[in-house]
Design an enzyme around this catalytic site. Structure first.
Site, PDB file in Angstrom:
ATOM      1  CD  GLU B  46      -0.194  -1.413   3.096  1.00  0.00           C
ATOM      2  OE1 GLU B  46      -0.091  -2.366   2.292  1.00  0.00           O
ATOM      3  OE2 GLU B  46      -0.102  -1.546   4.336  1.00  0.00           O
ATOM      4  CG  ASN B  47       5.114   1.095   0.325  1.00  0.00           C
ATOM      5  OD1 ASN B  47       4.620  -0.006   0.147  1.00  0.00           O
ATOM      6  ND2 ASN B  47       6.374   1.357   0.061  1.00  0.00           N
TER       7      ASN B  47
END
Lengths: 234, 217
Positions: B46-47
């Site tokens: 998700e980064n």
């Protein structure tokens, strides 16, 4: 071409003062505006509200501002890497608002895009939604979240030009593009400030209209937080 | 009884061809090591990366290429990088097919708690609240009991919630369970673990329907 270039970090941060709200790009220590943070430490401005996904580590990133007790309030999604942060929070010296990571990104993007607020399912039924408006859309519950309102946004990009156009690299991109144009003044520091015309317009991630000041960063340490490797098999 | 790698190995069997998968920190990260190599799967972090590969060889680490656990990683052919708002559009917009994450507690109606122990540990939720609020297909990977020996499968969670009624399946060191209408439905036993052992380690209502097979790993 509208020139956004400033000579150095000192000029780039002109106008910052006590009690302001700042946004910082970066995830962990990746893609953080190292030069702006170092200058804020020098300026020793206090009572800051800082919006950043993480709070750095004890001796790097926003941890440097925490050490000098410059931060009054942090708005973050994950702060597990910083002991001084935890100490200040548990002792009540530091006000902390923990919000979901996607909500943090979208509150920045909403400010950039001119939306005052939006509904998200994240946090519904948890303490994050306490005191907030909720609403049913097609049988699913959502929480109303508001756009950020910040004085300065500090951005780190890989390449940029004097027009303020930016290109990011790898996962150092993270929140940086979402925070451009989301504060009253967006300050971008770049690893490489190239002559105008050199960047391919097809490859620009953030057009210069979202950036007020751009400068060539002096030094980027680019510290690795968790160095994980595998062995070569020969 | 399984170890952490055993849990990851069992969960890997839930990963299907063509899936985009988000792996949380801890046991979920290990799942990538056990996915069959004859299927095509892309891991999202998700980064801001899709198409994550293994850790880099020593000397090839890049501070600009990390996963959500801040670990240095590599990318596979076909990978892409993107900003955080785009990343959570993939998650909130239900483009990610499977989410695997850890938990401190799960309740029999599918509530999950994994981000805060009041007064003790406050690390934050990171992307977990966005993931559990939106994902259709959530598998929790965790030990059946905590370090003090208390059950983590409860009637209702005692810790601050991460999400409500969202967990579909749980794989622990003792069992595979499904969150059903009226409790945890026992699907499989870990090797060497009896139904009685699982019953004793489960505080929430356990539904035992017929013979419970042993897991195939």
């Amino acid at each position: 071409m509208i020139n956004k270039e400033v000579a150095n970090v000192v000029e780039a941060l002109r106008g910052v003062s006590n009690s302001m709200t700042f946004m910082f790009g970066g995830f962990g220590l990746s893609g953080i505006p190292e030069n702006a943070i170092a200058e804020l430490v020098k300026l020793n401005v206090k009572d800051l509200t800082c919006i950043s996904n993480n709070a750095g580590v004890d001796d790097f990133g926003l941890g440097l501002l925490l050490q000098q007790k410059q931060i009054k309030k942090m708005i973050s999604s994950y702060v597990g890497e910083n002991d001084e942060f935890e100490r200040q929070m548990l002792s009540g010296e530091l006000d902390v608002e923990l919000i979901p990571q996607g909500t943090l990104a979208e509150r920045a993007r909403a400010a950039q895009a001119g939306f005052p607020a939006f509904y998200t399912p994240a946090g519904y039924g948890t303490e994050v939604a306490e005191g907030k408006e909720t609403r049913d859309f097609d049988g699913k519950m959502y929480v109303l979240e508001h756009a950020f309102d910040a004085d300065f946004g500090f951005i780190k990009a890989w390449k940029g030009d004097a027009a303020g156009n930016l290109i990011f690299k790898g996962t150092a991109r993270n929140f940086n593009p979402n925070m451009c144009g989301a504060a009253k003044i967006t300050v971008a520091e770049v690893e490489e400030l190239v002559p105008v015309g050199e960047l391919d317009p097809n490859q620009i991630h953030i057009p210069g209209i979202f950036v007020q000041r751009i400068f060539q960063g002096d030094h980027f340490e680019k510290r690795i937080e968790q160095r994980t490797v595998r062995q070569r098999n020969n | 009884m399984l170890d952490k790698n055993g849990i990851a190995k069992r969960i890997a069997k839930e990963v299907k061809d063509g899936y985009y998968v988000n792996l949380g920190i801890g046991i979920p990260t290990l799942v990538a090591n056990f996915v069959r190599d004859d299927i095509e799967v892309e891991f999202q972090s998700e980064n801001g990366v899709l198409g994550m590969g293994p850790f880099p060889f020593e000397g090839d680490e890049d501070a600009d290429i990390i996963n959500a656990g801040k670990q240095t990683i590599t990318t596979l052919p076909g990978a892409s990088f993107f900003d955080s708002a785009t990343s959570f559009s993939m998650i909130r917009g239900q483009h990610v097919d499977l989410t695997i994450l850890g938990a401190m507690e799960v309740s029999e109606n599918g509530d999950i708690a994994n981000w805060k122990i009041p007064g003790k540990m406050v690390k934050g939720m990171g992307g977990a609240m966005d993931l559990v609020a939106s994902a259709e297909n959530i598998i929790v990977a965790m030990m059946h009991t905590n370090r003090a020996g208390a059950s983590k499968l409860l009637k209702s969670c005692s810790l601050p919630l991460t999400g409500v009624a969202c967990v579909k399946k749980i794989v622990t060191n003792m069992a595979v369970l499904e969150v059903a209408q009226k409790g945890f439905k026992l699907l499989e036993r870990a090797p060497g673990v009896s139904v009685e052992d699982i019953q004793n380690a489960t505080e929430g209502h356990l539904i035992i329907d017929g013979d419970i097979p042993e897991m195939k790993l």
